[in-house]
Design a protein around this motif. Structure first.
Motif, PDB file in Angstrom:
ATOM      1  N   LEU A  39       1.310  12.167  -9.655  1.00  0.00           N
ATOM      2  CA  LEU A  39       0.593  13.430  -9.518  1.00  0.00           C
ATOM      3  C   LEU A  39       1.547  14.616  -9.460  1.00  0.00           C
ATOM      4  CD1 LEU A  39      -2.163  12.404  -6.933  1.00  0.00           C
ATOM      5  CD2 LEU A  39      -2.444  12.792  -9.378  1.00  0.00           C
ATOM      6  N   THR A  40       2.658  14.445  -8.756  1.00  0.00           N
ATOM      7  CA  THR A  40       3.645  15.521  -8.673  1.00  0.00           C
ATOM      8  C   THR A  40       4.229  15.832 -10.046  1.00  0.00           C
ATOM      9  OG1 THR A  40       4.220  14.874  -6.410  1.00  0.00           O
ATOM     10  CG2 THR A  40       5.802  16.245  -7.599  1.00  0.00           C
ATOM     11  N   THR A  41       4.511  14.786 -10.801  1.00  0.00           N
ATOM     12  CA  THR A  41       5.063  14.984 -12.149  1.00  0.00           C
ATOM     13  C   THR A  41       4.072  15.699 -13.046  1.00  0.00           C
ATOM     14  OG1 THR A  41       6.388  12.961 -11.907  1.00  0.00           O
ATOM     15  CG2 THR A  41       6.048  13.808 -14.135  1.00  0.00           C
ATOM     16  N   VAL A  42       2.803  15.284 -12.987  1.00  0.00           N
ATOM     17  CA  VAL A  42       1.772  15.929 -13.797  1.00  0.00           C
ATOM     18  C   VAL A  42       1.631  17.406 -13.417  1.00  0.00           C
ATOM     19  CG1 VAL A  42      -0.703  15.995 -14.286  1.00  0.00           C
ATOM     20  CG2 VAL A  42       0.499  13.803 -14.240  1.00  0.00           C
ATOM     21  N   ALA A  43       1.643  17.684 -12.098  1.00  0.00           N
ATOM     22  CA  ALA A  43       1.512  19.070 -11.642  1.00  0.00           C
ATOM     23  C   ALA A  43       2.683  19.927 -12.118  1.00  0.00           C
ATOM     24  CB  ALA A  43       1.414  19.108 -10.121  1.00  0.00           C
ATOM     25  N   LEU A  44       3.888  19.375 -12.016  1.00  0.00           N
ATOM     26  CA  LEU A  44       5.067  20.125 -12.453  1.00  0.00           C
ATOM     27  C   LEU A  44       5.034  20.398 -13.954  1.00  0.00           C
ATOM     28  CD1 LEU A  44       7.863  18.356 -10.365  1.00  0.00           C
ATOM     29  CD2 LEU A  44       6.960  20.664 -10.047  1.00  0.00           C
ATOM     30  N   LEU A  45       4.638  19.380 -14.730  1.00  0.00           N
ATOM     31  CA  LEU A  45       4.557  19.565 -16.180  1.00  0.00           C
ATOM     32  C   LEU A  45       3.472  20.580 -16.545  1.00  0.00           C
ATOM     33  CD1 LEU A  45       4.972  15.891 -17.443  1.00  0.00           C
ATOM     34  CD2 LEU A  45       6.646  17.740 -17.583  1.00  0.00           C
ATOM     35  N   SER A  46       2.329  20.528 -15.839  1.00  0.00           N
ATOM     36  CA  SER A  46       1.251  21.487 -16.110  1.00  0.00           C
ATOM     37  C   SER A  46       1.706  22.904 -15.797  1.00  0.00           C
ATOM     38  CB  SER A  46       0.016  21.137 -15.270  1.00  0.00           C
ATOM     39  OG  SER A  46      -0.458  19.844 -15.586  1.00  0.00           O
ATOM     40  N   GLY A  47       2.389  23.066 -14.650  1.00  0.00           N
ATOM     41  CA  GLY A  47       2.897  24.386 -14.295  1.00  0.00           C
ATOM     42  C   GLY A  47       3.898  24.900 -15.302  1.00  0.00           C
ATOM     43  N   MET A  98       0.819  -1.203   0.000  1.00  0.00           N
ATOM     44  CA  MET A  98       0.000   0.000   0.000  1.00  0.00           C
ATOM     45  C   MET A  98       0.858   1.260   0.000  1.00  0.00           C
ATOM     46  SD  MET A  98      -3.062  -1.065   2.633  1.00  0.00           S
ATOM     47  CE  MET A  98      -3.767   0.579   2.552  1.00  0.00           C
ATOM     48  N   ILE A  99       1.919   1.245   0.794  1.00  0.00           N
ATOM     49  CA  ILE A  99       2.815   2.399   0.853  1.00  0.00           C
ATOM     50  C   ILE A  99       3.477   2.627  -0.506  1.00  0.00           C
ATOM     51  CG2 ILE A  99       4.961   3.274   1.855  1.00  0.00           C
ATOM     52  CD1 ILE A  99       4.134   1.902   4.467  1.00  0.00           C
ATOM     53  N   ALA A 100       3.938   1.532  -1.115  1.00  0.00           N
ATOM     54  CA  ALA A 100       4.578   1.648  -2.423  1.00  0.00           C
ATOM     55  C   ALA A 100       3.603   2.184  -3.468  1.00  0.00           C
ATOM     56  CB  ALA A 100       5.119   0.292  -2.857  1.00  0.00           C
ATOM     57  N   LYS A 101       2.353   1.733  -3.388  1.00  0.00           N
ATOM     58  CA  LYS A 101       1.343   2.198  -4.332  1.00  0.00           C
ATOM     59  C   LYS A 101       1.077   3.694  -4.157  1.00  0.00           C
ATOM     60  CE  LYS A 101      -3.357   1.187  -5.920  1.00  0.00           C
ATOM     61  NZ  LYS A 101      -4.551   0.331  -5.709  1.00  0.00           N
ATOM     62  N   ARG A 102       1.017   4.130  -2.901  1.00  0.00           N
ATOM     63  CA  ARG A 102       0.777   5.546  -2.629  1.00  0.00           C
ATOM     64  C   ARG A 102       1.957   6.401  -3.084  1.00  0.00           C
ATOM     65  NH1 ARG A 102      -1.899   5.199   3.451  1.00  0.00           N
ATOM     66  NH2 ARG A 102      -3.885   4.241   2.805  1.00  0.00           N
ATOM     67  N   ILE A 103       3.162   5.896  -2.905  1.00  0.00           N
ATOM     68  CA  ILE A 103       4.343   6.635  -3.342  1.00  0.00           C
ATOM     69  C   ILE A 103       4.331   6.809  -4.850  1.00  0.00           C
ATOM     70  CG2 ILE A 103       6.862   6.513  -3.557  1.00  0.00           C
ATOM     71  CD1 ILE A 103       6.926   5.224  -0.792  1.00  0.00           C
ATOM     72  N   ARG A 104       3.983   5.727  -5.567  1.00  0.00           N
ATOM     73  CA  ARG A 104       3.905   5.825  -7.027  1.00  0.00           C
ATOM     74  C   ARG A 104       2.847   6.835  -7.454  1.00  0.00           C
ATOM     75  NH1 ARG A 104       4.552   0.137  -6.707  1.00  0.00           N
ATOM     76  NH2 ARG A 104       2.301  -0.140  -6.972  1.00  0.00           N
ATOM     77  N   MET A 105       1.678   6.790  -6.783  1.00  0.00           N
ATOM     78  CA  MET A 105       0.602   7.719  -7.115  1.00  0.00           C
ATOM     79  C   MET A 105       1.033   9.161  -6.860  1.00  0.00           C
ATOM     80  SD  MET A 105      -3.274   7.837  -5.580  1.00  0.00           S
ATOM     81  CE  MET A 105      -3.508   6.114  -6.036  1.00  0.00           C
ATOM     82  N   PHE A 106       1.688   9.388  -5.724  1.00  0.00           N
ATOM     83  CA  PHE A 106       2.174  10.732  -5.396  1.00  0.00           C
ATOM     84  C   PHE A 106       3.195  11.215  -6.426  1.00  0.00           C
ATOM     85  CE2 PHE A 106       5.287  13.479  -3.265  1.00  0.00           C
ATOM     86  CZ  PHE A 106       4.452  14.508  -2.835  1.00  0.00           C
ATOM     87  N   ALA A 107       4.076  10.310  -6.829  1.00  0.00           N
ATOM     88  CA  ALA A 107       5.097  10.675  -7.809  1.00  0.00           C
ATOM     89  C   ALA A 107       4.461  11.042  -9.147  1.00  0.00           C
ATOM     90  CB  ALA A 107       6.081   9.524  -7.988  1.00  0.00           C
TER      91      ALA A 107
END
Length: 231
Positions: A56-64, A45-54
Motif C-alpha cells: 500500500l505504501t508503494t502504491v501511494a508513493l507511486l500515485s503521488g 499474521m505480522i509478516a502478512k500485515r507488513i507485506r500489505m503495508f509495504a
C-alpha cells in the motif's frame, strides 16, 4: 522356572509389560506445544500485515509521484490558459477598449482600459470568491468613476452544471450591465428586478447567484477604498 524368575524379579508381570510399553511409546511421542503454534500463527499474521503495508505504501508513493508529474506538466498550460481568458475578458467587459494598463495598489490588481486616443474607457477588476461548489473567478467591468458596472465575465467556476453553472450564461451575466454600485448590488428570487442595482437569481441556484453578487460587491468596495486612500 517361571516361579523362580518371578520370585527374584527376573520377568515383569503381564500388566507391568503393558505399562512399560506405554511409557516407552509415550516418551518417544510428544505433541506440539500449543504455545509454539500460537506464536507461529502470530508471526505469519505480522509478516502478512507488513507485506500489505509495504504494498500500500508503494502504491501511494507511486500515485503521488504520478500526480506530481501530471501537475508539473499541466500547470503551466493551465496558468497560460487562465491568463489568455483574463485578457479576453478585459476587452469583453470594457467594450471600447483597444489597450489596457495593469496596475496594483495595496494588493489590489486592476486594469485601466484606454481607447485609441488614450482616453480611459473604464476599469477591469479581477475578483475571486467561494461559490456553492468551489472558487469563482470573475472579471468586472466598471466605468472610470466606479459608479456603474459595464460588464461581467466568469473566467472560471465549478458550479453544478445546469444550475449554478448557469452563472456563466449571458442571461445571468447580462443583468449586471448598467447596475449601479452605490448602493451595493443585490438579488431577488422568483421575480423581476425593480431597480437599477438588482439582478434576478437563477432558479434553483440561489447560493451561486448570491455568491457572484457578494464577490462583486466586496471587490468593488475594496477597490473604492484603495483608490480613495491613494488620491
Amino acid at each position: 522356572m517361571v516361579m523362580v524368575i518371578r520370585l527374584f524379579g527376573g520377568l515383569p508381570e503381564r500388566g507391568d509389560v503393558r505399562n512399560s510399553l506405554y511409557e516407552l511409546l509415550s516418551s518417544s511421542y510428544k505433541p506440539d506445544d500449543p504455545t509454539k503454534n500460537i506464536w507461529h500463527r502470530s508471526d505469519r499474521m505480522i509478516a502478512k500485515r507488513i507485506r500489505m503495508f509495504a504494498v500500500l505504501t508503494t502504491v501511494a508513493l507511486l500515485s503521488g509521484l504520478v500526480l506530481a508529474m501530471v501537475y508539473a506538466v499541466s500547470n503551466p498550460r493551465i496558468e497560460e490558459n487562465l491568463a489568455d481568458e483574463q485578457k479576453k475578458s478585459i476587452f469583453s467587459v470594457l467594450s471600447e477598449t483597444s489597450r489596457y494598463i495593469e496596475k496594483e495598489e495595496d494588493g489590489v490588481k486592476y486594469f485601466v482600459g484606454e481607447d485609441e486616443s488614450g482616453k480611459a474607457t473604464g476599469i477591469a477588476l479581477p475578483a475571486e470568491g467561494n461559490g456553492y461548489q468551489g472558487k469563482i473567478n470573475l472579471m468586472i467591468g466598471l466605468t472610470p468613476d466606479l459608479s456603474e458596472i459595464t460588464g461581467l465575465e466568469v473566467i472560471q467556476q465549478v458550479e453544478t452544471p445546469g444550475l449554478g453553472g448557469r452563472i456563466a450564461e449571458n442571461d445571468f451575466k447580462g443583468q449586471f450591465e448598467g447596475i449601479r454600485t452605490n448602493p451595493a448590488a443585490y438579488y431577488v428570487k422568483n421575480k423581476e428586478p425593480d431597480n437599477n442595482n438588482t439582478v434576478q437569481a437563477i432558479t434553483g441556484a440561489t447560493i451561486s447567484s448570491m455568491a457572484v453578487v457578494s464577490i462583486i460587491n466586496e471587490a468593488v468596495q475594496r477597490l473604492k477604498q484603495v483608490l480613495k486612500q491613494g488620491s
